[in-house]
Design a protein around this motif. Sequence first.
Motif, PDB file in Angstrom:
ATOM      1  N   LEU A   1       0.809  -1.220   0.000  1.00 47.93           N
ATOM      2  CA  LEU A   1       0.000   0.000   0.000  1.00 47.93           C
ATOM      3  C   LEU A   1       0.838   1.263   0.000  1.00 47.93           C
ATOM      4  N   GLY A   2       2.171   1.131   0.125  1.00 49.20           N
ATOM      5  CA  GLY A   2       3.032   2.295   0.018  1.00 49.20           C
ATOM      6  C   GLY A   2       3.864   2.618   1.232  1.00 49.20           C
ATOM      7  N   ALA A   3       3.776   1.811   2.305  1.00 49.44           N
ATOM      8  CA  ALA A   3       4.588   2.079   3.488  1.00 49.44           C
ATOM      9  C   ALA A   3       6.058   1.865   3.166  1.00 49.44           C
ATOM     10  N   SER A   4       6.908   2.691   3.766  1.00 47.03           N
ATOM     11  CA  SER A   4       8.342   2.576   3.553  1.00 47.03           C
ATOM     12  C   SER A   4       8.885   1.345   4.270  1.00 47.03           C
ATOM     13  N   ASP A   5       9.621   0.520   3.530  1.00 45.57           N
ATOM     14  CA  ASP A   5      10.154  -0.713   4.097  1.00 45.57           C
ATOM     15  C   ASP A   5      11.045  -0.446   5.301  1.00 45.57           C
ATOM     16  N   SER A   6      11.783   0.653   5.278  1.00 43.10           N
ATOM     17  CA  SER A   6      12.738   0.954   6.350  1.00 43.10           C
ATOM     18  C   SER A   6      12.048   1.353   7.645  1.00 43.10           C
ATOM     19  N   ARG A   7      10.738   1.634   7.589  1.00 39.69           N
ATOM     20  CA  ARG A   7      10.045   2.083   8.798  1.00 39.69           C
ATOM     21  C   ARG A   7       9.070   1.048   9.337  1.00 39.69           C
ATOM     22  N   ILE A   8       9.085  -0.144   8.793  1.00 43.14           N
ATOM     23  CA  ILE A   8       8.186  -1.196   9.269  1.00 43.14           C
ATOM     24  C   ILE A   8       8.941  -2.153  10.180  1.00 43.14           C
ATOM     25  N   GLU A   9       8.374  -2.410  11.342  1.00 37.96           N
ATOM     26  CA  GLU A   9       8.900  -3.387  12.289  1.00 37.96           C
ATOM     27  C   GLU A   9       7.829  -4.437  12.553  1.00 37.96           C
TER      28      GLU A   9
ATOM     29  N   GLY B   1      11.343  10.694  12.369  1.00 35.65           N
ATOM     30  CA  GLY B   1      10.921  10.535  13.762  1.00 35.65           C
ATOM     31  C   GLY B   1      11.970  11.096  14.676  1.00 35.65           C
ATOM     32  N   ARG B   2      11.721  11.009  15.975  1.00 34.10           N
ATOM     33  CA  ARG B   2      12.661  11.564  16.955  1.00 34.10           C
ATOM     34  C   ARG B   2      13.550  10.505  17.546  1.00 34.10           C
ATOM     35  N   GLY B   3      13.579   9.357  16.988  1.00 37.62           N
ATOM     36  CA  GLY B   3      14.452   8.301  17.478  1.00 37.62           C
ATOM     37  C   GLY B   3      14.521   7.198  16.457  1.00 37.62           C
ATOM     38  N   ALA B   4      15.571   6.436  16.511  1.00 40.00           N
ATOM     39  CA  ALA B   4      15.723   5.348  15.544  1.00 40.00           C
ATOM     40  C   ALA B   4      15.024   4.112  16.054  1.00 40.00           C
ATOM     41  N   PRO B   5      14.337   3.373  15.180  1.00 38.69           N
ATOM     42  CA  PRO B   5      13.722   2.126  15.614  1.00 38.69           C
ATOM     43  C   PRO B   5      14.766   1.076  15.919  1.00 38.69           C
ATOM     44  N   THR B   6      14.334   0.077  16.639  1.00 40.84           N
ATOM     45  CA  THR B   6      15.243  -1.023  16.961  1.00 40.84           C
ATOM     46  C   THR B   6      15.475  -1.863  15.723  1.00 40.84           C
ATOM     47  N   GLU B   7      16.318  -2.871  15.875  1.00 46.25           N
ATOM     48  CA  GLU B   7      16.678  -3.698  14.734  1.00 46.25           C
ATOM     49  C   GLU B   7      15.433  -4.262  14.081  1.00 46.25           C
ATOM     50  N   ARG B   8      15.347  -4.139  12.792  1.00 44.51           N
ATOM     51  CA  ARG B   8      14.149  -4.509  12.065  1.00 44.51           C
ATOM     52  C   ARG B   8      14.164  -5.987  11.720  1.00 44.51           C
ATOM     53  N   GLU B   9      13.000  -6.604  11.853  1.00 44.56           N
ATOM     54  CA  GLU B   9      12.889  -7.999  11.465  1.00 44.56           C
ATOM     55  C   GLU B   9      12.744  -8.070   9.954  1.00 44.56           C
ATOM     56  N   ALA B  10      13.428  -9.002   9.361  1.00 42.69           N
ATOM     57  CA  ALA B  10      13.398  -9.127   7.916  1.00 42.69           C
ATOM     58  C   ALA B  10      12.016  -9.482   7.439  1.00 42.69           C
TER      59      ALA B  10
END
Length: 433
Positions: A176-184, A423-432
């Motif tokens: 739907l267009g969500a950025s892959d780098s921002r999905i956890e 955002g104001r902080g980096a997300p934790t390690e992303r699951e593949a």
Amino acid sequence: MAFPLGLRLYLFATARRARPGGQEPAGRADRPSGPLIWMPLAGGIPPSLPQLIGHLQEAPGATRSTPEVLVTLPGDASPSLPPDVLVASAPPQSLPDIRRFLDRWRPDLVVLTGDCLPAALIHEARRAGIAVQWIDAAPPRAGHPKRFPGVLRALLQSLSLIVARDRESARALRRLGASDSRIEIAGAPHEEPIVLPYVEAEREAMAALLRARPIWLAAGLPEAEENLVLEAHRAALRKAHRLLLIAVPHDPARAEALRAKMEIAQGWSVACRSSDEEPDEEVQAYIADTEGEMGLWYRLAPISYMGGSLTSGARRSPLEAAALGSAIVHGPEHGPHGATFVRLAEARATRPILSSPELGRAVAELIAPDRAAALSHNAWEASTAGAEATDRLAAMIAAALPQPAADNAGDEADADTAAAGPGRGAPTEREAP
């Protein structure tokens, strides 16, 4: 990223439908001095929300200060939330009202939940430089009409973090267009086990008195199900003559009437807790009509039937039984605990039944210790998995809060870089994916 024309038209259309003006939040008038998280709830309060807030206020994150949480609810909803949570009426979904609300409260982070993305809120938060996260995310089922092209994609790409409830949801949101780098993927937060208290000395004394008798519990038994449970107990007694029923009436005032049914109609020997009577060897049914002892009964009974689930709805949460090792038997009427029953059933952690004869058969079968133990083990694992997901989710949210200036005097450049991002902080390690 510039907002597409479709989003601008959508905001204009929704603003015309929004009611002007707004209500001042109830309770505290001033914004707290520390970090503030705003959680706007479009519908009811998710059962897992109180636990998530508790984990947030304990989570090791980017800030030493305990964050405060502001929850907004639509209309005259009466929330059941921890006493230290700020509660306010939701502002109308128009740009001016959202802008005034953000100016008034100045949240450090907005955390959305549910299946709807409020366009005006996301637009105004982005304009104000406030990060917006979406937790327990799944593809929206409503809103954002197709006649406004690009709306959903623009909203998804404006979020600083999307925590999908599972891999399938994450894949659908990417399409739907969500950025892959921002999905956890953190797993869906769930209501956590409810460990009711009990006195261990009382449990030991009662267990010695019961002498390893097979026991089952009818927890929160409503009047409408009394005869059903008595029929089930009579049937189960044919398979195990030493079987003891512990009945906890939903209304303790029903104790005497229930006792009369058991003694006169069934011919059983009955004891009653409020009369200081004990479940001796000859007692076939024990009425536990005292307050505050549910933890004791769950701990003593290897099998628990969730009262009300064959008629008007379960009176108590099945997580109470799961937390104390009692196998769960229930009917199809789940009451306010529907999501919890479904989750436990999917984990093969309960024994569903549809009638009184099925209840009697289920009790007779689960008397075998290995069968009851398998159900209770699965229930414990399924219920504690929600706590682990809540821990991970709380850590992700806390990581987006600003760090105290005193702790980061030497890292101003890094802080400026983070503030410039989505955002104001980096997300934790992303699951593949």
